[in-house]
Motif scaffolding. Structure first.
Motif: not given
Length: 466
Positions: A411-417
């Protein structure tokens, strides 16, 4: 108070990945919870995640280890120093208090008498009727000032994040990938295997009374290969149960004739053997349908085990199944039958771990279909309302060995990571090694709508060299 697992645990393993503190482990003989790591999910959820997923309700409160909310949140902060829980952390204690307060408020509101309307002060007598009009309209300004106050008291609504429209990603290429399109490779290396049709499919439908005796896995593979409502695992099992209700009495009649002579068939004594056969068929049918009878599962979630002569038949049928059907691996869904509002779906959890994939043998090639995560789970994540419902697209890498395919998703989305990295049941990336039974010469792939398809060309079917 720490949660404990009782001796009635069935070792399904559903609770272990859900614990945010990694407090659950496989014990002897059942799973155990380390009280030094258990926080009853205070700080992460407003419920206990292990108790929510347990299909047999064995995750219960330990009466010998009572702990307050303050102790539990302090332990959570010590275990997760990188996480800022704040003062508004989630807790089942607070949920219980808020639910109780809401119930008390509703009860009080229901029993409280409505106040009588306030009467405006009587106007002084006037010499003319002209001055009486202002006194009647005097309460109007007071009424007008109530509406703004009520609107000001309304809680602010936190806007939900809207996923950004992602641009079509450029096609990725990997070592040992063939220089042709996925569609071209599918036609060129399709092979001879596919869905069961023609005479073989007709034979499967007609032989349901016997095929229904086979183990559940074989019947499900046949159901997928048939792709017709004329054959299902549930339907074939039901036909086999009815078939056994006739077969077993006949078998016991033969046994009675062998022991006592043929004359017993025409005597009243034969009724005893017929009854034994019917009872055996009935008891076996109850055992095979126990998921629906005792657990109230729908037919598509039930497991239909083999009858007592179905297991040896399965050994004989396995080579035929491999010959006529290409499904090598189906998507596993553990602990079927549990559903709860606000909890994670089983298939979606398998997607996050990289386990939601199928492998189909097409003769000249293998076709791997892997489903990527589709939505952000609703498992009590802090600031969940600020995240979108749909999962952002994952990045992926493919590595081909001689007899294996390695898929890495991220997963590349930083908010989700940032959120997923602190939750055991929500890994931000995965690595899946898919073993194959033959040497692979090359592959092509296609990715669209969170579905990765990889066509792996067998070495014996191709003259490709790298």
């Amino acid at each position: 108070m720490a949660t404990m697992i009782t001796s009635d645990c069935i070792n399904c393993g559903a609770c272990e990945p859900e614990c945010p503190n990694n407090a659950i482990s496989q014990g002897d003989p059942v799973y155990v919870i380390d009280p030094k790591l258990c926080t009853e999910c205070v700080g992460f959820h407003d419920y206990e995640a292990c108790a929510a997923v347990c299909p047999v309700d064995v995750c219960v409160t330990d009466p010998n280890n009572i702990e307050s909310e303050e102790v539990l949140i302090a332990r959570a902060r010590a275990l997760h120093p990188e996480t800022d829980f704040g003062n508004g952390f989630q807790s089942r204690f607070r949920k219980a208090q808020s639910d109780g307060a809401a119930a008390a408020t509703e009860k009080a509101a229901a029993g409280e008498p409505k106040p009588a309307p306030v009467q405006a002060p009587a106007a002084k007598p006037a010499s003319t009727p002209v001055t009486a009009a202002p006194s009647v309209a005097a309460p109007a300004p007071a009424v007008a000032t109530v509406a703004p106050a009520a609107k000001a008291a309304a809680p602010a609504v936190v806007p939900k994040a809207v996923p950004t429209q992602s641009q079509p990603r450029p096609k990725k290429t990997f070592p040992k990938e063939l220089p042709i399109s996925f569609e071209e490779a599918s036609k060129q290396y399709a092979g001879e295997r596919g869905h069961l049709t023609g005479g073989v499919g007709l034979a499967v439908v007609l032989l349901q009374p016997v095929i229904g005796a086979l183990p559940h896995a074989i019947k499900k593979r046949l159901e997928i290969a048939m792709q017709t409502p004329l054959f299902t695992a549930a339907g074939s099992t039901a036909v086999n149960i009815a078939h056994n209700a006739v077969l077993y009495p006949i078998v016991f009649i033969v046994i009675a004739a062998f022991i006592n002579g043929p004359q017993i068939i025409f005597s009243q004594e034969i009724n005893r053997y017929i009854l034994i056969g019917l009872l055996l068929a009935g008891l076996e049918g109850i055992v095979r349908l126990k998921d629906g009878i005792f657990s109230a599962k729908p037919a598509n979630e039930m497991k239909f085990p083999a009858c007592f002569y179905g297991a040896p038949l399965g050994i004989i049928a396995a080579p035929l199944l491999q010959r006529y059907t290409g499904l090598v691996r189906d998507i596993p869904v553990p602990v079927q039958g549990f559903y709860s509002e606000g909890f994670v779906d089983k298939v979606e959890r398998e997607r996050r771990y990289g386990n939601a994939y199928t492998v189909e043998d097409r003769g000249k090639s293998f076709l791997v279909r892997m489903e990527f995560p589709r939505y952000v789970p609703d498992i009590g994540i802090a600031n969940r309302e600020r995240l979108p419902d749909s999962m952002p697209d994952y990045d992926y890498d493919l590595t081909l060995g001689d007899e294996e395919l390695i898929v890495k998703g991220k997963c590349t989305d930083e908010n989700v990571r940032k959120i997923s990295s602190s939750i055991g049941a929500f890994p931000p990336e995965f690595t899946t090694v898919i073993p194959l039974r033959e040497r692979i010469a090359g592959f092509v792939h296609h990715f669209d709508n969170k579905l990765l398809e990889v066509l792996l060309v067998k070495a014996q079917a191709s003259s490709i060299s790298f």
